[in-house]
Design an enzyme around this catalytic site. Structure first.
Site, short mmCIF file in Angstrom:
data_model
loop_
_atom_site.label_atom_id
_atom_site.label_comp_id
_atom_site.label_asym_id
_atom_site.label_seq_id
_atom_site.Cartn_x
_atom_site.Cartn_y
_atom_site.Cartn_z
N SER A 10 -6.57 2.76 -0.33
CA SER A 10 -7.16 3.55 -1.42
C SER A 10 -8.66 3.62 -1.26
O SER A 10 -9.36 2.61 -1.37
CB SER A 10 -6.82 2.91 -2.78
OG SER A 10 -7.62 3.54 -3.76
N HIS A 35 -4.88 6.87 0.68
CA HIS A 35 -4.52 7.09 -0.73
C HIS A 35 -5.77 7.57 -1.48
O HIS A 35 -6.82 6.93 -1.41
CB HIS A 35 -4.00 5.79 -1.31
CG HIS A 35 -3.54 5.86 -2.74
ND1 HIS A 35 -2.27 6.24 -3.11
CD2 HIS A 35 -4.19 5.58 -3.90
CE1 HIS A 35 -2.16 6.19 -4.43
NE2 HIS A 35 -3.31 5.78 -4.93
N ASP A 37 -7.42 8.71 -5.07
CA ASP A 37 -7.26 8.59 -6.52
C ASP A 37 -8.12 9.62 -7.24
O ASP A 37 -9.35 9.48 -7.30
CB ASP A 37 -7.68 7.18 -6.96
CG ASP A 37 -6.66 6.14 -6.54
OD1 ASP A 37 -5.49 6.29 -6.90
OD2 ASP A 37 -7.05 5.18 -5.85
N MET A 70 -4.40 11.42 -11.40
CA MET A 70 -4.47 10.82 -12.75
C MET A 70 -5.21 11.83 -13.62
O MET A 70 -6.35 11.60 -14.06
CB MET A 70 -5.19 9.47 -12.67
CG MET A 70 -4.31 8.40 -12.03
SD MET A 70 -5.24 6.99 -11.43
CE MET A 70 -5.64 7.59 -9.79
N MET A 139 2.91 1.79 -11.04
CA MET A 139 1.58 1.21 -11.28
C MET A 139 1.72 -0.26 -11.69
O MET A 139 2.47 -0.58 -12.61
CB MET A 139 0.86 1.96 -12.41
CG MET A 139 0.47 3.40 -12.09
SD MET A 139 -0.57 3.64 -10.63
CE MET A 139 -1.99 2.59 -10.98
N GLY A 146 -10.37 0.30 -9.77
CA GLY A 146 -9.95 -0.65 -8.73
C GLY A 146 -10.28 -2.06 -9.19
O GLY A 146 -10.97 -2.26 -10.19
N GLY A 147 -9.75 -3.03 -8.46
CA GLY A 147 -10.14 -4.42 -8.68
C GLY A 147 -9.55 -5.08 -9.91
O GLY A 147 -10.03 -6.14 -10.33
N ASP A 175 0.95 0.27 -6.71
CA ASP A 175 -0.49 0.54 -6.75
C ASP A 175 -1.16 -0.30 -7.83
O ASP A 175 -0.85 -0.15 -9.01
CB ASP A 175 -0.67 2.05 -7.03
CG ASP A 175 -2.11 2.52 -6.91
OD1 ASP A 175 -2.98 1.72 -6.55
OD2 ASP A 175 -2.34 3.73 -7.18
C1 DX5 Z 1 -6.14 2.62 -9.88
C2 DX5 Z 1 -5.84 3.36 -8.60
C3 DX5 Z 1 -5.64 2.50 -7.43
C4 DX5 Z 1 -6.80 1.61 -7.06
C5 DX5 Z 1 -6.20 0.29 -6.70
O1 DX5 Z 1 -6.04 3.48 -10.96
O2 DX5 Z 1 -4.69 4.17 -8.75
O3 DX5 Z 1 -5.20 3.24 -6.28
O4 DX5 Z 1 -7.58 2.06 -5.99
O5 DX5 Z 1 -7.25 -0.60 -6.52
P1 DX5 Z 1 -7.02 -2.13 -6.19
O6 DX5 Z 1 -6.25 -2.22 -4.93
O7 DX5 Z 1 -8.42 -2.64 -6.08
O8 DX5 Z 1 -6.28 -2.72 -7.37
ZN ZN Z 2 -3.82 5.15 -6.90
#
Ligand code: DX5
Ligand code: ZN
Length: 229
Positions: A10, A35, A37, A70, A139, A146-147, A175
């Site tokens: 991602s 990927h 987002d 999203m 999800m 992220g994170g 994800d």
């Molecule tokens: C969150 C995104 C993810 C995100 C995951 O809404 O859909 O793809 O990048 O990030 P990590 O791997 O840091 O949880």
């Molecule tokens: Zn994602």
């Protein structure tokens, strides 16, 4: 038959100032897919990028561009994301009243069709669209950033979705909060595509990315063969 494990990097966790190089680096480091987002500040509380950015980095890697929308609504933008070079378009079940129509529209554009479901959404939301799907994106965090920490309650849902899917040629993608410690849990439950952002881009170099991707793959494959034994 279980499908191979695929790691999708991602780019949300990439250095956006060097996005092109970052895509090339994760590709060379062994990521199976890229990927992307897309966030609209309405369906999720964050804004990222749209079709022009995807188009600009398309030539950085020949690997599958797995676009996670999203956005609400999604339908008016599907064609633009298809034209930008997406290979797969995933819409959220929660983002519109006509999921079946959205999935038909994606396939009509010649793209792989996916549906994403948030942690609180039950698996029955997708029960009647299974035959229109190439992938289900489960999800394991609330989308937007992220994170975040992996939500363990979702592992049972992955197991139930794996049963619902049966022999259909549908991938189960996970994800959010995916790291070696959680990759095993989701792979043993039936997921075969691991999306990871912060874990993949940790370390900031191609060598680090390669080690991070390999660690995810090994954790998932080991847990899966243990679960099958
Ligand atoms: C969150 C995104 C993810 C995100 C995951 O809404 O859909 O793809 O990048 O990030 P990590 O791997 O840091 O949880
Ligand atoms: Zn994602």
């Amino acid at each position: 038959m279980d499908r191979p494990i695929y790691v999708a990097a991602s780019i949300l966790s990439a250095d956006f100032a060097r996005l092109r190089e970052e895509v090339m680096a994760v590709d060379a480091a062994g990521a199976d897919r890229i990927h992307l987002d897309v966030m609209d500040g309405h369906f999720v509380p964050n804004i990222t990028f749209g079709a022009p950015v995807i188009k600009a980095i398309r030539s950085a890697s020949p690997k599958i561009f797995d676009v996670h929308l999203m956005i609400e609504p999604a339908d008016p933008f599907l064609e633009a994301f298809a034209d930008a070079g997406s290979d797969s378009l995933t819409v959220h079940a929660e983002a519109g009243p006509h999921l079946d129509r959205s999935l038909q529209a994606i396939r009509a554009l010649g793209k792989k069709a996916g549906v994403a479901i948030n942690p609180a959404t039950p698996e029955d939301a997708i029960e009647y669209v299974l035959d229109r799907l190439d992938r289900i994106l489960v999800m394991t965090v609330n989308p937007g950033f992220g994170g975040q920490s992996f939500i363990p309650a979702v592992v049972d849902k992955i197991r139930r979705i794996r049963e619902m899917v049966g022999d259909r040629p549908i991938e189960i993608e996970v994800d959010g909060g995916v790291a070696p410690e959680t990759a095993g849990l989701v792979a043993a439950a039936g997921a075969n595509v691991l999306v990871a952002g912060s874990h993949v881009f940790k370390g900031g170099s191609q060598e680090a990315y390669a080690a991070n991707i390999a660690a995810l793959r090994t954790a998932a494959e080991t847990a899966r063969s243990r679960a099958a034994a």
